[in-house]
Design a protein around this motif. Structure first.
Motif, mmCIF file in Angstrom:
data_model
loop_
_atom_site.group_PDB
_atom_site.id
_atom_site.type_symbol
_atom_site.label_atom_id
_atom_site.label_comp_id
_atom_site.label_asym_id
_atom_site.label_seq_id
_atom_site.Cartn_x
_atom_site.Cartn_y
_atom_site.Cartn_z
ATOM 1 N N VAL A 55 39.131 44.677 34.024
ATOM 2 C CA VAL A 55 38.841 44.893 35.445
ATOM 3 C C VAL A 55 39.152 43.608 36.199
ATOM 4 O O VAL A 55 38.669 42.538 35.831
ATOM 5 C CB VAL A 55 37.348 45.244 35.664
ATOM 6 N N GLU A 56 39.942 43.720 37.240
ATOM 7 C CA GLU A 56 40.308 42.530 38.000
ATOM 8 C C GLU A 56 39.334 42.320 39.155
ATOM 9 O O GLU A 56 38.986 43.270 39.853
ATOM 10 C CB GLU A 56 41.733 42.711 38.534
ATOM 11 N N LEU A 57 38.898 41.066 39.351
ATOM 12 C CA LEU A 57 38.067 40.767 40.523
ATOM 13 C C LEU A 57 38.979 40.686 41.728
ATOM 14 O O LEU A 57 39.939 39.920 41.743
ATOM 15 C CB LEU A 57 37.367 39.437 40.332
ATOM 16 N N LEU A 58 38.690 41.488 42.744
ATOM 17 C CA LEU A 58 39.547 41.520 43.928
ATOM 18 C C LEU A 58 38.946 40.656 45.030
ATOM 19 O O LEU A 58 37.750 40.407 45.056
ATOM 20 C CB LEU A 58 39.690 42.958 44.426
ATOM 21 N N ALA A 111 38.701 44.363 53.070
ATOM 22 C CA ALA A 111 38.928 45.235 51.912
ATOM 23 C C ALA A 111 40.421 45.445 51.693
ATOM 24 O O ALA A 111 40.905 45.457 50.564
ATOM 25 C CB ALA A 111 38.218 46.568 52.127
ATOM 26 N N LYS A 112 41.163 45.587 52.787
ATOM 27 C CA LYS A 112 42.606 45.811 52.648
ATOM 28 C C LYS A 112 43.312 44.549 52.152
ATOM 29 O O LYS A 112 44.262 44.619 51.366
ATOM 30 C CB LYS A 112 43.190 46.272 53.981
ATOM 31 N N ILE A 113 42.829 43.397 52.624
ATOM 32 C CA ILE A 113 43.402 42.137 52.145
ATOM 33 C C ILE A 113 43.172 42.007 50.637
ATOM 34 O O ILE A 113 44.046 41.586 49.891
ATOM 35 C CB ILE A 113 42.778 40.938 52.899
ATOM 36 N N ALA A 114 41.983 42.429 50.208
ATOM 37 C CA ALA A 114 41.633 42.314 48.786
ATOM 38 C C ALA A 114 42.560 43.144 47.900
ATOM 39 O O ALA A 114 42.777 42.808 46.739
ATOM 40 C CB ALA A 114 40.181 42.745 48.564
ATOM 41 N N LEU A 139 26.161 39.458 40.774
ATOM 42 C CA LEU A 139 26.420 40.399 39.684
ATOM 43 C C LEU A 139 27.846 40.271 39.183
ATOM 44 O O LEU A 139 28.100 40.281 37.978
ATOM 45 C CB LEU A 139 26.158 41.826 40.150
ATOM 46 N N ALA A 140 28.767 40.141 40.113
ATOM 47 C CA ALA A 140 30.170 40.009 39.714
ATOM 48 C C ALA A 140 30.361 38.752 38.889
ATOM 49 O O ALA A 140 31.087 38.759 37.879
ATOM 50 C CB ALA A 140 31.062 39.974 40.952
ATOM 51 N N THR A 141 29.725 37.669 39.316
ATOM 52 C CA THR A 141 29.827 36.423 38.568
ATOM 53 C C THR A 141 29.308 36.630 37.143
ATOM 54 O O THR A 141 29.936 36.211 36.166
ATOM 55 C CB THR A 141 28.992 35.325 39.257
ATOM 56 N N LYS A 142 28.154 37.291 37.027
ATOM 57 C CA LYS A 142 27.573 37.516 35.697
ATOM 58 C C LYS A 142 28.490 38.392 34.839
ATOM 59 O O LYS A 142 28.685 38.128 33.654
ATOM 60 C CB LYS A 142 26.194 38.168 35.816
ATOM 61 N N LEU A 143 29.030 39.431 35.454
ATOM 62 C CA LEU A 143 29.928 40.325 34.706
ATOM 63 C C LEU A 143 31.153 39.564 34.222
ATOM 64 O O LEU A 143 31.635 39.783 33.109
ATOM 65 C CB LEU A 143 30.354 41.512 35.584
ATOM 66 N N ALA A 144 31.640 38.677 35.062
ATOM 67 C CA ALA A 144 32.817 37.897 34.670
ATOM 68 C C ALA A 144 32.450 36.947 33.548
ATOM 69 O O ALA A 144 33.159 36.847 32.533
ATOM 70 C CB ALA A 144 33.355 37.132 35.872
ATOM 71 N N LYS A 145 31.316 36.253 33.717
ATOM 72 C CA LYS A 145 30.949 35.229 32.720
ATOM 73 C C LYS A 145 30.591 35.851 31.372
ATOM 74 O O LYS A 145 30.786 35.236 30.327
ATOM 75 C CB LYS A 145 29.801 34.372 33.260
ATOM 76 N N LYS A 146 30.059 37.060 31.399
ATOM 77 C CA LYS A 146 29.705 37.713 30.139
ATOM 78 C C LYS A 146 30.916 38.356 29.460
ATOM 79 O O LYS A 146 30.808 38.929 28.380
ATOM 80 C CB LYS A 146 28.629 38.791 30.375
ATOM 81 N N GLY A 147 32.040 38.307 30.128
ATOM 82 C CA GLY A 147 33.245 38.852 29.536
ATOM 83 C C GLY A 147 33.423 40.356 29.714
ATOM 84 O O GLY A 147 34.344 40.948 29.169
ATOM 85 N N VAL A 148 32.525 40.969 30.488
ATOM 86 C CA VAL A 148 32.611 42.424 30.682
ATOM 87 C C VAL A 148 33.911 42.795 31.391
ATOM 88 O O VAL A 148 34.592 43.763 31.025
ATOM 89 C CB VAL A 148 31.396 42.929 31.500
ATOM 90 N N LEU A 149 34.270 41.999 32.404
ATOM 91 C CA LEU A 149 35.466 42.333 33.184
ATOM 92 C C LEU A 149 36.719 42.214 32.318
ATOM 93 O O LEU A 149 37.604 43.067 32.372
ATOM 94 C CB LEU A 149 35.560 41.436 34.423
ATOM 95 N N ASP A 150 36.755 41.169 31.504
ATOM 96 C CA ASP A 150 37.910 41.003 30.615
ATOM 97 C C ASP A 150 37.990 42.146 29.604
ATOM 98 O O ASP A 150 39.054 42.703 29.371
ATOM 99 C CB ASP A 150 37.800 39.674 29.847
ATOM 100 N N GLU A 151 36.821 42.480 29.046
ATOM 101 C CA GLU A 151 36.783 43.504 28.010
ATOM 102 C C GLU A 151 37.368 44.826 28.523
ATOM 103 O O GLU A 151 38.127 45.500 27.816
ATOM 104 C CB GLU A 151 35.343 43.709 27.546
ATOM 105 N N TYR A 152 36.992 45.183 29.744
ATOM 106 C CA TYR A 152 37.456 46.474 30.273
ATOM 107 C C TYR A 152 38.663 46.320 31.201
ATOM 108 O O TYR A 152 39.040 47.250 31.906
ATOM 109 C CB TYR A 152 36.309 47.190 30.990
#
Lengths: 560, 381
Positions: A113-116, A333-336, A98-111
């Motif tokens: 949101v950084e992938l941790l 999670a803390k490393i992320a 799902l994260a990959t799809k969100l990134a590829k569709k540009g959703v993360l950039d649009e809002y």
């Protein structure tokens, strides 16, 4: 590199429904991660379609969305919540995809949101076969030779490569695995031990494959299968959480294998060789957090191959976490969110840091739990495709103790090593199961010893390491000795039985007495279990929040 | 199986099965938390005078091999385990652990709650103990124990150091041949002062293009510096460094020659003394394969190291001496390494040669060899 100050709200994707081939490991990991992020003062938004999980309890996250795990729904939640970061590596494959799809569709950039955590690129490098092979070759870590053949000439070329390697290193070119591409149920493949066999299998395979393609690969059946759970932080500090040795050698999915931690038959040289390789791999991949590395080790030399890498929290890391007391998902999670391993506290001792390697002073044994009691007509054979739907884990100071606990925890009506009805099996059936494992192989090994086979014979059939076989043989021998008693035994015998892990129910059955009678005798002779800490450090440091396991030992740490 | 006893100075008595030789031995009882590497530990000269217990409960699983010796003999006084394996399994095994101990007259005890023993040592500190596979009373053993000299008073270095100079030419073997990143060409001449050196130190130096000459612990500075070596290594070894005045004086002299120096474990502690510092005894030491060490010089990187020591350099005592703390232990902040402000000296408390233990700091040998090679080029010998 302290906690990042630019992060306030983090979204975590859960893993959705639990399916065959998964245990509840992602719920376990996700729960730990949510707690861990909130500990750092971050606000956590959790999305999971499965409400029957701990992680969706309302006190686990600041906001819980029980919604379908689709790009559409996630986009809407992101638009509403506007998280600063998204942590996808704790929800298994579902979260990652799902994260990959969100990134590829540009959703993360649009809002914004950084992938941790581990970068998507690293995940692709680990999961894409060709990428991974290229990376391993670049860093000098061996992967099994493989090729796609479209003609007999290709097959010959591949064998020429393996024969070259044989001349160089002495490692025999055969056996070779042949898998036709795109056949129903993988039919038409096989293992070839000679050129003639390979030729026959290939001819047949080309005929059966819809694409006229065969996948050829060096066969590592019977090699030791060893796993390392490793962690890396953003500053490139790397540690090993633990290693594990599969009781069932290569050829059986590690999820369908009995697994022991730590490894039992590796010298320090071998242990360190594979540890060094695992750390090299996690560095080359650039993982932020945990990762599982599977290796095949030749039982007769230092040769090894890297089989697979899981670049995220996996079933194995959940096992490693519980086996060592080291909370992998919590630390990941803390490393992320920017912390280094030496900035994270060891949650068990509370006086040392997360940057160390757990030392075990006990043995951990995992046995898979298969659903064959529910799917009565399913093929019980286990192989490269995982069939288990769960697993049990047992801890004890000895292999014997851990094994006996694990067997009765399976809840398959087994309290000891004699499978009901196994004495009726023909020798042929027994040998068949030793060679081609089913969920009942552990019991078949025991029965083989009962019928007088020796360690070497069972090893020849099963390729299981003689170390494990000798342990089982001794247990079977003790079982026969115990069976001789009718009625209650003497103190020395009961002591021996308890130290070898036999439980009261099993003993009562063998002796034709009632379970409470055995228990009463145990109390009378002071044979109650002691409880010891799982403390990550083999008692080197005091601990604040350890957990306990029972064992037949002198000192009970639960009192006082 | 015959019974064995382990009696501690605090009066605790453990009974178990006798393994190894049925004799009586006295030593300081210590624990190591490593899960592999028992043969390397048993043959590590730094365990001289000590009774070693392993916290990992299943020992002997992979037998004994002709290849994994870290010195020419079994060094421990006694060996304590939970369960001794009676059927080892490994392709390199040439024998069983029990027979190995027996042949060399080392007593052992199996069936001990080693976690309980470890907890005792953790809370009370290391203490003397007596281990016996003989049919003697606890009282008799206690008497022997009270009469025995304390571990800290004995010079074990003299016992384990080779009595003569000798060349070492054996490189590391597979799979230890993979991590070298630097190879000196032409070869460097390196003198190793043997306080109880582990063979892997000699092998790793040889593999990096060093011609290694080993000299005894009491070799005077003139012998250490004989033939103008390109670099000098002060090895690990057993016991309290405060007892080793002769070694400290030699070291003071050798340092003045200005050659590159690598000090490991005892060699590191003695370097502290040579610069006017002090060492002190740790409550229960550091023995294991999982000790995190922070490098204060290079970006604060943390490495997992193998350790085996009961004494540590007092950081304050070396302040202003020219030595600077370069590494610390992440668990307790103790000194794990030093460098000198102006002289080419690097020392470490942990064991970069590992064997057993993780190989994360093996690059220290590359650094030392590179430093030595650089100096050779700038100062013709």
């Amino acid at each position: 590199m302290p906690l990042r100050t630019d992060l306030h709200k983090v979204m975590v994707i859960g893993s959705g429904p639990i399916v065959i081939g998964q245990a509840a490991e992602f719920d376990y990991a996700g729960t730990q991660a949510c707690r861990s992020l909130r500990e750092e003062g971050l606000s956590v938004v959790l999305v999971n379609s499965n409400p029957a999980t701990i992680m969706t309890d309302t006190n686990m996250a600041d906001k819980v969305y029980v919604e379908p795990l689709t790009v559409e729904f996630l986009t809407r939640i992101i638009a509403k919540e506007r998280p600063d970061g998204l942590l996808p590596t704790l929800g298994g494959q579902t979260g990652l995809n799902l994260a990959t799809k969100l990134a590829k569709k540009g959703v993360l950039d649009e809002y914004n949101v950084e992938l941790l955590g581990t970068p998507l690129e690293s995940i692709e490098k680990a999961e894409d076969r060709e990428h991974f092979k290229a990376l391993m070759q670049a860093i000098g870590e061996p992967v099994p030779e493989s090729a796609i053949a479209e003609s007999m000439t290709d097959v010959k070329e591949f064998m020429a490569e393996l024969e070259d390697a044989e001349a160089r290193t002495g490692l025999p070119a055969y056996p070779v695995i042949v898998r036709p591409a795109y056949t129903l149920g993988g039919t038409g493949g096989g293992i070839a031990y000679t050129w003639d066999e390979l030729h026959d299998i290939a001819v047949r395979g080309f005929r059966m494959s819809m694409t006229q393609q065969l996948l050829l690969e060096r066969c590592l059946l019977g090699w030791k299968e060893i796993e390392y759970e490793v962690m890396r932080d953003g500053a490139d500090n790397c540690i090993t959480i633990c290693n594990m040795e599969n009781f069932d050698p290569m050829g059986i999915h590690t999820g369908d294998s009995i697994v022991i931690a730590p490894s039992q038959t590796l010298t320090d040289k071998e242990y360190q060789m594979l540890r060094t390789a695992s750390l090299k791999i996690i560095r080359a991949l650039g993982i932020w957090g945990g990762c599982n590395v599977q290796l095949a080790l030749d039982p007769m030399s230092y040769r090894y191959y890297v089989i697979e890498v899981n670049p995220r929290v996996s079933r194995s890391s959940a096992l490693a976490s519980k086996a060592t007391g080291y909370p992998i998902a919590r630390v990941a999670a803390k490393i992320a969110v920017g912390l280094r391993l030496d900035e994270i506290q060891n949650a068990v001792t509370k006086r040392t840091l997360a940057c160390f390697e757990p030392a075990l002073d006990y043995v951990v044994l995992k046995i898979p739990r298969w659903p064959f009691d529910k799917f009565n007509f399913a093929d019980r054979r286990v192989g490269t495709q995982m069939k288990a739907t769960g697993e049990v884990m047992a801890i004890d100071r000895t292999f014997e103790g851990a094994l006996m606990k694990a067997v009765r925890s399976l809840e398959i009506g087994q309290y000891g090593l004699t499978l009901k009805g196994i004495s009726e099996w023909t020798d042929m059936k027994l040998e068949e199961v030793l060679m081609h494992a089913t969920d009942q192989r552990l019991f078949a090994v025991c029965e083989a010893f009962r019928r007088g086979m020796d360690v070497e014979e069972v090893h020849q059939l099963s390729a299981i390491d003689p170390w494990f076989l000798k342990k089982l043989k001794d247990l079977v021998a003790l079982e026969s000795e115990l069976r001789v008693f009718k009625g209650l035994p003497d103190e020395a015998t009961l002591r021996r039985a308890k130290q070898a892990g036999f439980n009261d129910h099993n003993l009562a059955e063998m002796w034709g007495v009632k379970e409470p009678e055995v228990r009463a005798l145990r109390k009378q002779w002071g044979l109650q279990p002691a409880y010891k800490y799982v403390d990550t450090c083999a008692a080197e440091f005091e601990s604040e929040t350890p957990y306990f396991y029972s064992t037949q030992e002198q000192e009970n740490e639960l009192v006082g | 199986m015959a019974e064995a006893k382990l009696v501690l100075a605090d009066g605790t008595v453990f009974t178990g099965a006798s393994i190894g030789a049925p004799v009586t031995q006295i030593g300081e009882v210590v624990f190591n938390t490593g899960m592999t590497g028992y043969q390397e530990m048993l043959t590590d000269p730094s365990y001289r005078g000590q009774i070693l217990t392993l916290t990992y409960p299943l020992i002997g699983n992979y037998g004994i091999t002709d290849e994994d010796w870290e010195s020419g003999e079994v060094q421990v006084r006694g060996f304590v385990v939970k369960q001794l394996c009676d059927r080892h399994s490994n392709w390199r095994a040439t024998g069983a652990l029990d027979a190995f101990l027996q042949k060399r007259g080392i007593p052992g005890i199996a069936g001990v709650d080693t976690r309980m023993l470890t907890r005792i040592i953790r809370s009370h500190g290391v203490m003397m103990g007596v281990i016996s596979g003989e049919d003697v009373s606890v009282e008799a053993l206690q008497r022997q124990l009270t009469e025995a000299p304390n571990y800290g008073l004995i010079d074990y270095v003299k016992e384990v150091s080779a009595g003569r100079n000798y060349p070492w030419a054996e490189p590391v073997q597979e799979p230890y041949d993979t991590l070298a990143r630097y190879h000196a060409d032409p070869p460097l001449r390196v003198t190793v002062v043997d306080y109880g050196v582990k063979r892997n130190i000699l092998r790793l130096l040889t593999s990096r293009g060093c011609r290694v000459r080993v000299v005894p612990c009491d070799a005077p500075a003139a012998v250490v510096l004989e033939g103008a070596p390109d670099g000098i290594v002060f090895s690990p070894g057993p016991g309290d460094p405060a007892n080793l005045g002769y070694a400290i004086r030699t070291m003071e002299e050798v340092v003045r020659a200005g050659r590159p120096i690598l000090g490991i474990c005892l060699g590191h502690q003695l370097m502290g003394w040579a610069f006017g510092g002090k060492t002190y005894k740790l409550k229960f030491g550091h023995r294991g394969s999982n000790h995190p060490v922070k490098d204060l010089v290079r970006n604060g990187a943390v490495h997992i190291t193998a350790q085996n020591h009961g004494y540590a350099v007092d950081a304050e005592s070396v302040a202003g001496s020219g030595l600077r703390v370069s590494h610390i232990n992440l668990n307790d902040g103790t000194v794990e390494g030093m460098v000198h402000d102006t002289l080419p000296i690097m020392t470490m408390q942990f064991h970069p040669e590992a064997s057993g233990g993780p190989r994360d700091t093996e690059y220290m040998f590359d650094e030392f060899v590179r430093l030595t090679a650089d100096r050779r080029m700038s100062t013709p010998a």
